[in-house]
Design an enzyme around this catalytic site. Structure first.
Site, PDB file in Angstrom:
ATOM      1  N   GLU A   1       0.803  -1.219   0.000  1.00 30.66           N
ATOM      2  CA  GLU A   1       0.000   0.000   0.000  1.00 30.66           C
ATOM      3  C   GLU A   1       0.837   1.271   0.000  1.00 30.66           C
ATOM      4  OE1 GLU A   1      -4.023   0.310   1.841  1.00 30.66           O
ATOM      5  OE2 GLU A   1      -2.809   1.165   3.450  1.00 30.66           O
TER       6      GLU A   1
ATOM      7  N   LYS B   1       0.841   4.775   1.356  1.00 35.34           N
ATOM      8  CA  LYS B   1       0.178   5.375   2.517  1.00 35.34           C
ATOM      9  C   LYS B   1       1.035   6.544   3.002  1.00 35.34           C
ATOM     10  CE  LYS B   1      -2.138   3.612   6.699  1.00 35.34           C
ATOM     11  NZ  LYS B   1      -2.270   2.410   7.544  1.00 35.34           N
TER      12      LYS B   1
ATOM     13  N   LYS C   1      -8.388   2.391  -2.465  1.00 37.68           N
ATOM     14  CA  LYS C   1      -8.777   2.311  -1.065  1.00 37.68           C
ATOM     15  C   LYS C   1      -9.249   3.681  -0.598  1.00 37.68           C
ATOM     16  CE  LYS C   1      -7.233   0.305   3.306  1.00 37.68           C
ATOM     17  NZ  LYS C   1      -6.056  -0.131   4.095  1.00 37.68           N
TER      18      LYS C   1
ATOM     19  N   GLU D   1     -14.598  -5.106   3.283  1.00 39.23           N
ATOM     20  CA  GLU D   1     -13.839  -5.179   4.535  1.00 39.23           C
ATOM     21  C   GLU D   1     -14.783  -5.437   5.707  1.00 39.23           C
ATOM     22  OE1 GLU D   1     -10.604  -2.277   5.426  1.00 39.23           O
ATOM     23  OE2 GLU D   1     -11.901  -1.761   7.112  1.00 39.23           O
TER      24      GLU D   1
ATOM     25  N   ASN E   1     -10.057  -6.674   8.711  1.00 40.05           N
ATOM     26  CA  ASN E   1      -9.236  -5.588   9.256  1.00 40.05           C
ATOM     27  C   ASN E   1      -9.003  -5.813  10.753  1.00 40.05           C
ATOM     28  OD1 ASN E   1      -7.845  -3.233   9.725  1.00 40.05           O
ATOM     29  ND2 ASN E   1      -9.325  -1.910   8.698  1.00 40.05           N
TER      30      ASN E   1
ATOM     31  N   GLU F   1      -5.714  -7.510   6.887  1.00 35.90           N
ATOM     32  CA  GLU F   1      -5.317  -6.109   6.812  1.00 35.90           C
ATOM     33  C   GLU F   1      -4.913  -5.585   8.194  1.00 35.90           C
ATOM     34  OE1 GLU F   1      -8.461  -3.734   5.142  1.00 35.90           O
ATOM     35  OE2 GLU F   1      -9.226  -5.415   3.986  1.00 35.90           O
ATOM     36  N   SER F   2      -3.908  -4.735   8.206  1.00 37.32           N
ATOM     37  CA  SER F   2      -3.455  -3.973   9.377  1.00 37.32           C
ATOM     38  C   SER F   2      -2.626  -4.826  10.342  1.00 37.32           C
ATOM     39  CB  SER F   2      -4.627  -3.348  10.154  1.00 37.32           C
ATOM     40  OG  SER F   2      -5.331  -2.434   9.342  1.00 37.32           O
TER      41      SER F   2
END
Length: 259
Positions: A46, A48, A108, A157, A178, A208-209
């Site tokens: 990603e 970011k 996103k 998500e 997530n 994710e994350s």
């Protein structure tokens, strides 16, 4: 966040027809879900620039150089944060990335209106993120339908079992789990480990994350993840190509999820 997204979406309404036609004229884009299948856990790298939890991550990020490094490091796809207020992103980032790399792009953002799905397609995205808890069930269904209409894959998500059940009932083929609580911004790594095994094996599942190391990827592989989405660690890295490569090559545990 969703109010701001709706305001941005409202500005697109006068150009709705042109946006849809632009997406239809666009040559085919690489498939997002297909790129995440295989025997090893894929990396969705990603872009970011900043975030509500970390503040500024990489204000000097060179978009073209960053995404090219991700691709060279073995990323299967790139996630582009286009939300401007909290993440410092833009639609221009997505358009520039589409020219710079050949792998699929995920747009996103807080997608809450169908016109944003048409916009994502026109910009060259292969997929768009929709957060289940950010929209009512009827709108989630509309967004999935809009994606089908214009050839745009939708990554839904979720964060709990109820949201997963809803997404599956509505026919989602891409599920992101997530680990971050969007209200408190805290990360609970157990979220993915709990939810991933509940996702049918024929659905592409992305964690994710909170992914920082190959050990994290290995834990998620054992839970059945097809892919991991990694933003902060890669965007902050001085060597994003090597950082991506360090997360690749982890074999999936194919029997971890129900058939």
């Amino acid at each position: 966040m969703t109010d701001e997204a709706r305001a941005r979406a409202a500005t697109l309404v006068p150009n709705a027809g042109e946006l849809r036609r632009a997406g239809e004229r666009l040559s085919s884009v690489p498939g997002f879900g297909a790129a995440l299948q295989g025997n090893d856990v894929k990396v969705v790298a990603e872009v970011k620039r900043s975030s509500p939890s970390r503040g500024v991550i990489n204000s000097d990020l060179d978009l073209e150089r960053q995404v090219a490094a991700y691709e060279a490091g073995g990323a299967a796809a790139v996630s582009i944060l286009t939300e401007p207020a909290r993440f410092g992103g833009s639609n221009q980032d997505l358009s520039r990335a589409r020219v710079a790399v050949r792998i699929p792009l995920l747009k996103k953002d807080f997608h809450v209106e169908t016109i944003q799905i048409f916009e994502a397609r026109a910009l060259g995205a292969s997929a768009a993120l929709v957060i289940a808890r950010a929209v009512p069930p009827s709108r989630l269904e509309e967004l999935l339908s809009a994606g089908n209409d214009v050839g745009m894959e939708i990554l839904v998500e979720v964060r709990d079992e109820r949201e997963l059940e809803l997404a599956l009932t509505l026919g989602a083929r891409l599920i992101g789990v997530n680990n971050r609580n969007l209200e408190t911004l805290e990360i609970d790594p157990e979220t993915s480990l709990r939810i991933l095994p509940l996702i049918p094996a024929d659905i592409v599942a992305i964690a994710e994350s909170g992914v920082r190391s190959v050990e994290d990827v290995e834990r998620l592989a054992r839970a059945g993840a097809n892919a991991v989405l990694v933003g902060t660690e890669l965007s902050a890295s001085n060597d994003p190509e090597a950082a991506v490569r360090s997360l690749t090559g982890v074999t999936r545990t194919t029997g971890a999820r129900k058939s």
